[in-house]
Design an enzyme around this catalytic site. Structure first.
Site, PDB file in Angstrom:
ATOM      1  N   ASN A  44       8.058-121.482 -83.265  1.00 22.08           N
ATOM      2  CA  ASN A  44       9.526-121.990 -83.155  1.00 22.08           C
ATOM      3  C   ASN A  44       9.462-123.233 -84.239  1.00 22.08           C
ATOM      4  OD1 ASN A  44      10.906-120.093 -81.606  1.00 22.08           O
ATOM      5  ND2 ASN A  44       9.958-121.112 -79.650  1.00 22.08           N
TER       6      ASN A  44
ATOM      7  N   HIS B  31       9.274-112.936 -77.303  1.00 18.93           N
ATOM      8  CA  HIS B  31       9.306-112.140 -76.158  1.00 18.93           C
ATOM      9  C   HIS B  31      10.561-112.123 -75.306  1.00 18.93           C
ATOM     10  CE1 HIS B  31       6.822-115.843 -74.173  1.00 18.93           C
ATOM     11  NE2 HIS B  31       7.994-115.650 -73.617  1.00 18.93           N
TER      12      HIS B  31
END
Length: 470
Positions: free
Chosen positions: A151, A173
């Site tokens: 991220n 996910h």
């Protein structure tokens, strides 16, 4: 035989999930796995752990560690798949900086790794490192696919897709667990008859459709959301199933906490429920994330909202401290356990590699450049859409238009992402300022002058972690 390089292999638990998944997949038996990190101690801990799994599951993998920038090209040489899981700057000093300086200006955050002022600066210190990776990949393994797990997902994946020639897909996910988590939390069954469609942007993708046997579940979902928040919804008989994706040792405590949430009506999904009520659709990522992607929930003028929506301020630093402490307890069970084995997880990585190696199609939720996949989002945005994977690669599916209110909320986040990428591309401070000025949470709390001053202080604090901006 697959040739896999894992960047950031010192992320030992995540390396176990992704590479352990590969080692227990029959079609990937005998793969070559290169482990790369700049921390020798963590790198060798991961190597020891993976060696044990390799021996115990009969994977016959060749596992080779590579330490430091000077060995990065060799780690990548000949790779077909590059898994990226780096965190530049770590908890200390950079995550602490991302939280503490904004806090001085009255700006509170929860996770700060995807959007907001924390997400902007995480991107600005990570993109240059990933562009270095890209130059090496273009030289020593130009046909490789990068599977990016780091991220801020949209910004990092966007940098790779727009500024390099590296084939890249971003993976998170939150997509594959979204529908099951939602239904379990509302005491509704989830099975093979449950069908769903998700599209939008990473951490803010929308559950556009959810059916069972062709029946739309949204009316019942919204009815139960209301009952749960009144403390009037009976819990499912088996609460453990809600946490099937979490470590087994944590499930009982989590189920106990969930039971209390059913009784009181105060739970961890309250921001998402409110967004569903106001925008019509459930959102993929957790409430603690989405509380800071919008200007509605963390407001100095309305401090009561924190309790009303159960918003966990400073959650990521707290989580980091817990993970560091937890690792000290778990290290021996992973690193010093010669009997260690592995069961395949739900992470997309091994399934993508398997599909490309065997030409057996597999569907994922992937982060890719828009280019007309979602008509009412900008073409240069990174969107999260259904993708088919086989030997030819990752093939995104066209979605068309999102509901206009959903696209509108996504665009408020995309504005920040695109301007942050301009900052990384040009090294001009003005784009950093503009990204922060357009961030929904930041601009909803601070004045223009304070936002500029905060950015300048963060730029100074990041000296040595990001390039010189002019």
């Amino acid at each position: 035989m697959a040739n896999i390089t894992f960047m950031g292999a010192g992320s030992t638990v995540f390396a176990k999930n992704v590479l352990g998944d590969c080692m227990v997949t029959p079609s990937l038996k005998g793969s070559r796995i290169a482990l790369y990190d700049i921390d020798e101690h963590r790198l060798m801990e991961s190597k020891t752990m993976l060696d044990a799994i390799n021996a115990n599951v009969g994977a016959q993998a060749e596992i080779v560690p590579y330490l430091g920038v000077e060995n990065r090209k060799e780690a990548l040489r000949g790779a077909q798949y590059v898994v990226n899981a780096i965190q530049v700057g770590g908890y200390a000093p950079c995550t602490i900086t991302d939280f503490e300086i904004p806090k001085k200006y009255g700006l509170r955050q929860t996770i700060a790794d995807t959007l907001g002022i924390g997400g902007i600066f995480r991107a600005l210190r990570t993109i240059p490192v990933m562009l270095d990776f890209a130059r090496d990949i273009e030289e020593v393994c130009p046909g490789a696919w990068m599977l990016n797990y780091s991220n801020p997902m949209a910004m990092l994946t966007g940098a790779m897709l727009r500024f390099t020639n590296v084939k890249t897909v971003g993976l998170c996910h939150s997509v594959q667990v979204c529908a099951e988590h939602l239904l379990a939390g509302l005491a509704m069954p989830y099975d093979e008859k449950t069908q769903w469609l998700i599209a939008g942007i990473n951490h803010q993708a929308w559950l556009l459709e959810i059916t069972q046997d062709g029946k739309d579940l949204y009316p019942e979902i919204k009815r139960r959301m209301y009952l749960k928040e009144q403390g009037k919804l009976d819990p499912p008989e088996n609460l453990i199933v809600m946490f099937s994706h979490y470590p087994e040792e944590a499930r009982e405590a989590m189920a106990k906490k969930a039971l209390e949430e059913f009784k009181t009506g105060k739970h961890g999904d309250m921001v998402r429920y409110e967004l569903t009520r106001r925008f019509g659709y459930y959102i993929t990522e957790s409430s603690e994330h989405n509380a800071e992607y919008t200007p509605y929930f963390i407001k100095n003028r309305y401090p009561e909202l924190i309790d009303r929506f159960n918003v966990p301020l400073d959650e990521y630093p707290r989580r980091c401290i817990h993970q560091i402490e937890d690792w000290e307890k778990r290290r021996d069970t992973l690193v010093s356990n010669p009997s260690l084995t592995h069961t395949r997880t739900f992470e997309y990585g091994s399934y993508i590699i398997e599909a490309m190696e065997t030409n057996k199609p597999y569907k994922i939720g992937g982060n890719v450049l828009n280019n007309g996949l979602i008509d009412n989002l900008p073409s240069q945005a990174v969107v999260e859409v259904p993708c088919m994977v086989d030997k030819t690669g990752v093939m995104p599916c066209r979605v068309g238009n999102l509901p206009e209110q959903c696209a509108a909320l996504n665009r408020t986040n995309i504005n920040v992402q695109l301007l942050t990428l301009e900052a990384a591309r040009t090294l001009k401070k003005e784009y950093i300022y503009q990204a922060a000025l357009l961030d929904p949470h930041t601009s909803g709390e601070l004045s223009i002058d304070d936002i500029i001053a905060m950015c300048d202080e963060l730029i100074a604090a990041h000296e040595g972690w990001m390039p010189q901006y002019r």
